[in-house]
Write a protein that holds these residues in place. Structure first.
Motif, short mmCIF file in Angstrom:
data_model
loop_
_atom_site.label_atom_id
_atom_site.label_comp_id
_atom_site.label_asym_id
_atom_site.label_seq_id
_atom_site.Cartn_x
_atom_site.Cartn_y
_atom_site.Cartn_z
N UNK A 207 0.69 -1.01 0.48
CA UNK A 207 0.42 0.21 0.09
C UNK A 207 0.85 1.66 -0.46
N UNK A 208 0.54 2.22 -0.61
CA UNK A 208 1.08 3.88 -0.79
C UNK A 208 0.08 4.80 -0.24
N UNK A 209 0.38 6.33 -0.23
CA UNK A 209 -0.85 6.87 0.35
C UNK A 209 -0.31 8.08 -0.61
N UNK A 210 -1.47 8.32 -1.52
CA UNK A 210 -1.57 9.16 -3.07
C UNK A 210 -2.02 10.16 -2.99
N UNK A 211 -1.32 11.96 -2.10
CA UNK A 211 -2.15 13.07 -2.34
C UNK A 211 -2.54 13.46 -4.30
N UNK A 212 -3.76 13.58 -4.25
CA UNK A 212 -3.79 14.85 -5.87
C UNK A 212 -3.72 16.13 -5.55
N UNK A 213 -3.52 17.46 -6.27
CA UNK A 213 -4.73 18.57 -6.17
C UNK A 213 -4.67 19.18 -7.48
N UNK A 214 -6.33 18.94 -7.40
CA UNK A 214 -6.31 19.65 -8.77
C UNK A 214 -6.44 21.00 -8.94
N UNK A 215 -6.68 22.09 -7.92
CA UNK A 215 -6.61 23.33 -8.20
C UNK A 215 -6.11 24.42 -7.20
N UNK A 216 -5.93 25.53 -6.91
CA UNK A 216 -5.33 26.07 -5.82
C UNK A 216 -6.16 25.87 -4.85
N UNK A 217 -8.22 25.45 -4.90
CA UNK A 217 -8.90 25.67 -4.08
C UNK A 217 -9.55 24.90 -3.38
N UNK A 218 -8.99 23.74 -4.36
CA UNK A 218 -9.45 22.69 -4.27
C UNK A 218 -8.78 21.47 -3.00
N UNK A 219 -10.10 20.57 -2.67
CA UNK A 219 -9.73 20.09 -1.26
C UNK A 219 -8.86 18.73 -2.36
N UNK A 220 -7.36 18.33 -1.45
CA UNK A 220 -6.19 17.42 -1.97
C UNK A 220 -7.44 15.80 -1.51
N UNK A 221 -7.36 15.50 -2.85
CA UNK A 221 -7.47 13.64 -2.89
C UNK A 221 -6.57 13.19 -2.43
N UNK A 222 -6.84 12.56 -1.38
CA UNK A 222 -5.92 11.79 -0.64
C UNK A 222 -6.29 10.02 -1.10
N UNK A 223 -5.74 9.25 -0.96
CA UNK A 223 -6.27 8.02 -1.82
C UNK A 223 -4.82 7.08 -0.90
N UNK A 224 -5.79 5.82 -0.53
CA UNK A 224 -4.49 4.33 -0.06
C UNK A 224 -5.14 3.81 -0.87
N UNK A 225 -4.05 3.75 -1.65
CA UNK A 225 -3.64 2.78 -3.60
C UNK A 225 -2.86 1.57 -2.91
N UNK A 226 -3.74 -0.23 -3.30
CA UNK A 226 -3.07 -1.00 -3.31
C UNK A 226 -2.88 -1.97 -4.04
N UNK A 227 -1.37 -2.44 -4.05
CA UNK A 227 -1.06 -3.19 -5.26
C UNK A 227 -1.10 -4.79 -4.98
N UNK A 228 -0.62 -5.61 -6.46
CA UNK A 228 -0.72 -6.89 -5.99
C UNK A 228 0.41 -7.18 -5.25
N UNK A 229 1.47 -6.30 -6.01
CA UNK A 229 3.31 -7.06 -5.56
C UNK A 229 3.81 -5.58 -5.52
N UNK A 230 4.39 -6.41 -4.19
CA UNK A 230 5.34 -5.20 -4.10
C UNK A 230 6.27 -4.32 -5.03
N UNK A 231 6.45 -5.40 -5.91
CA UNK A 231 7.70 -4.28 -6.71
C UNK A 231 6.66 -3.50 -7.91
N UNK A 232 5.53 -3.74 -7.28
CA UNK A 232 4.67 -2.26 -8.53
C UNK A 232 4.24 -1.32 -7.81
N UNK A 233 4.40 -1.58 -6.50
CA UNK A 233 4.45 -0.41 -5.02
C UNK A 233 5.84 0.21 -5.69
N UNK A 234 6.73 -0.56 -6.11
CA UNK A 234 8.34 0.34 -5.93
C UNK A 234 8.07 1.26 -6.66
#
Length: 355
Positions: A207-234
């Motif tokens: 699992x890794x944590x991904x934060x995305x911001x669309x524009x200066x006034x937007x709330x940050x989209x915060x996502x916990x992302x899971x992959x099938x293998x550790x090499x994909x996370x890396x």
């Protein structure tokens, strides 16, 4: 050059030839008649032959160098030719890869619904320099109170942005609805979690944590992302963490990515004194590619795309996406610093409740 441009269209040539044969029986019969009389006139082979010959040139030059005496007056010139042909082959292969990626992007965007992100993006192919860096299907973990759910999403990282999408149309499972867009400069990613996560069924290393911001006034989209293998996370962590500028260990040089170059305008004229200098007139706008602590920069002049060296003291920074996102990231960093400890403790409480 012309060789790289030709190589970029090799796959497309074969596809067009195949389509023309399927759509035009007369054309197909003509080719069959011609090729049956002389197999050396196979059009598909003739079209690809120039690139095959170019790709063999490094092998030829390697063999020539192997047979050249160490004290031969031609040795240095032959080494230079070998270096040039290797660079040519690399350039041809890279252009072919880019062309294939653009064709894939064109096909992909036909399946995508851009309506939810239309204020930021309406297609994938609108920018000529945009390419897919990495893409794949991953799992997004969602928490509602103490309940955990998981959903499949598509995640794309382009040279200039990241996009999230999902198959939301039950009538058309092939259609992907794009739900989030974020400039690449505003992406943040971490793999730090509460220790209680490792005690649950979800494997922390996947699992890794991904934060995305669309524009200066937007709330940050915060996502916990899971992959099938550790090499994909890396692999995702490596490309998503890539920031600009890259700073050398001795701090002497900053290198900017093509998707995040600062822009400067010339306040004074700069006369070209060396072959690799960039002559500037007052008002010329340049994008900085490399910047050194000694005051010199390497960049590209926007009006004609000429590249070269010039002194930064002759220039003044002007508005650009780089400047806008740099200031925005400073603000977000302050906000994150204030909320980080509270968020971490809050997530630890959530994880402790997940069964």
């Amino acid at each position: 050059g012309i060789n790289a441009e030709y190589g970029a269209h090799t796959s497309e040539q074969q596809e067009i030839l195949k389509r023309m044969c399927a759509e035009n029986e007369g054309f197909q019969r003509f080719l069959q008649m011609t090729e049956s009389a002389d197999m050396s006139k196979n059009l598909g082979s003739l079209l690809i032959q120039p690139m095959q010959r170019i790709c063999r040139m490094p092998l030829l030059m390697t063999a020539v160098l192997k047979e050249t005496e160490p004290d031969s007056p031609d040795l240095e010139a032959l080494r230079a030719v070998h270096k040039d042909v290797c660079a040519l082959v690399d350039s041809c292969n890279e252009e072919a890869r880019k062309a294939d990626t653009r064709r894939h992007m064109a096909e992909l965007e036909k399946r995508c619904d851009f309506s939810k992100i239309k204020s930021s993006m309406t297609n994938f192919t609108g920018k000529p320099d945009r390419l897919i860096v990495k893409d794949g299907q991953v799992i997004k973990l969602n928490w509602k109170g103490s309940k955990l759910s998981a959903s499949k999403i598509h995640l794309w990282l382009f040279t200039d942005c990241a996009v999230i999408g999902a198959a939301l149309n039950p009538k058309n499972p092939e259609e992907i609805t794009l739900t989030e867009h974020c400039p690449r400069q505003l992406i943040t990613v971490t793999n730090s979690f509460a220790e209680s996560l490792s005690k649950k069924k979800i494997k922390k290393e996947l699992v890794f944590h991904l934060s995305m911001t669309t524009n200066p006034s937007a709330t940050r989209g915060k996502h916990w992302i899971q992959c099938e293998e550790k090499k994909e996370v890396d692999a995702w962590m490596e490309v998503l963490k890539k920031k600009t500028p890259k700073v050398e260990e001795d701090d002497s040089e900053k290198i900017y990515e093509s998707w995040d170059t600062p822009r400067f305008v010339a306040l004074f004229a700069h006369e070209k004194k060396h072959e690799d200098d960039l002559e500037l007139e007052v008002g010329d706008v340049c994008q900085i590619i490399r910047k050194y602590t000694d005051g010199w920069c390497y960049g590209i002049r926007e009006k004609d795309e000429e590249k070269g060296w010039f002194p930064i003291t002759f220039m003044e920074e002007i508005e650009s996406d780089h400047m806008k996102f740099r200031e925005q990231m400073k603000k977000l960093a302050v906000i994150d610093q204030i909320t980080n400890s509270a968020t971490s403790s809050g997530m630890a409480d959530i994880f402790s409740k997940v069964e």
